[in-house]
Scaffold this active site. Structure first.
Site, PDB file in Angstrom:
ATOM      1  N   HIS A 162       0.640  -1.283   0.078  1.00 38.52           N
ATOM      2  CA  HIS A 162      -0.048   0.082  -0.136  1.00 38.52           C
ATOM      3  C   HIS A 162       0.819   1.446  -0.108  1.00 38.52           C
ATOM      4  O   HIS A 162       1.964   1.041   0.328  1.00 38.52           O
ATOM      5  CB  HIS A 162      -0.854  -0.054   1.157  1.00 38.52           C
ATOM      6  CG  HIS A 162      -2.065  -0.787   1.301  1.00 38.52           C
ATOM      7  ND1 HIS A 162      -2.267  -1.660   2.360  1.00 38.52           N
ATOM      8  CD2 HIS A 162      -3.243  -0.713   0.449  1.00 38.52           C
ATOM      9  CE1 HIS A 162      -3.583  -2.089   1.979  1.00 38.52           C
ATOM     10  NE2 HIS A 162      -3.847  -1.883   0.882  1.00 38.52           N
ATOM     11  N   CYS A 249      -2.813   0.907   9.689  1.00 39.08           N
ATOM     12  CA  CYS A 249      -3.963   0.077   9.051  1.00 39.08           C
ATOM     13  C   CYS A 249      -5.025   0.021  10.263  1.00 39.08           C
ATOM     14  O   CYS A 249      -6.238  -0.487   9.935  1.00 39.08           O
ATOM     15  CB  CYS A 249      -3.572  -1.332   8.719  1.00 39.08           C
ATOM     16  SG  CYS A 249      -1.852  -1.200   7.909  1.00 39.08           S
TER      17      CYS A 249
END
Ligand code: CIR
Length: 254
Positions: A162, A249
């Site tokens: 990511h 996250c």
């Protein structure tokens, strides 16, 4: 940017069956719960009011709440997560976010976007194109946020999972950068705090109010961030790292 709230979700028993590309082994569920509780305490220490959602066994990766929404000062965007086994996580966000937001926007198929691919730098958002976020999703995101006066830059990723796997914003024009982002033109106007390859997991750190939370065991990064004038909180992330997860996250901060 001042944050006052966070949303997290406890890991469920199914957490150990989540998606991963790492070869670090199966997470220890009990230890993951302890590490998650310590994470919540750290968020509180930075001054946040933390909403803790109950575990959702249907979705093994749902503790990584960051991927299902992007929260800004002006609107919430419910994403369309790129991993099939995670896509249904947004249904619960549709129930939770109206408690906090009047204005909710959506990324829609064929657009896909994971919140882990979005980094906010003041009024500017950077969106990574990854295995989870496609160009259509990023363009929809840009169209949505431009209505609220934000700028959006799309950044194709080469290696990172990511966008925020390798980059974090600490405020005051300072970015923590690793790997492919170190020499990237896209971020050249900012001040750089570079983390080397061996410690690049620590590039995923979170700046909240007067603190920066970093993963435990990364002394060189701790020193650099402390030397830059921040209060550092260290957290053991071993059981989340096993499932490709980092500090950002595990929460939505707003
Ligand atoms: C996944 O593969 O989706 C999870 N195991 C890890 C998600 C990490 N999220 C993030 O970097 N924002």
């Amino acid at each position: 940017m001042k944050f006052s709230r966070a949303i997290v979700r406890k890991p469920g028993n199914s957490y150990v069956n989540g998606l991963t590309t790492s070869d670090l082994g199966t997470p220890d569920f009990e230890l993951a719960l302890k590490q998650h509780a310590a994470y919540v305490e750290a968020l509180k220490q930075t001054g946040l009011d933390v909403t803790v959602l109950e575990a959702d066994e249907r979705f093994p990766d749902s503790t990584f709440v960051e991927d299902s929404a992007v929260l800004t000062e002006k609107c919430a965007v419910i994403t369309n997560p790129g991993a099939e086994s995670r896509n249904g996580e947004i249904e619960d966000m549709k129930l939770v976010l109206p408690r906090f937001y009047d204005t909710i926007e959506y990324i829609q198929a064929p657009g896909f976007l994971d919140g882990g691919d979005v980094m906010q730098v003041d009024n500017h958002f950077y969106v990574g194109l990854s295995t989870r976020t496609n160009e259509e999703g990023a363009i929809q995101f840009r169209e949505i946020l431009s209505k609220y006066g934000y700028e959006v830059t799309i950044v194709p990723l080469k290696e990172f999972f990511h966008l925020k796997t390798g980059i974090a914003y600490l405020g005051n024009d300072l970015l923590v950068l690793a790997g492919e982002f170190i020499d990237s033109e896209v971020f050249s106007q900012y001040k750089h705090l570079i983390v080397e390859k061996e410690v690049e997991y620590s590039a995923n750190c979170i700046h909240i109010n007067d603190y920066v939370i970093i993963p435990k065991g990364f002394e060189s990064t701790k020193k650099q961030i402390t030397d830059a004038g921040y209060n550092v909180i260290e957290l053991d992330m071993s059981e989340f790292r096993k499932q490709d997860g980092g500090l950002s996250c595990l929460s939505l901060r707003f």
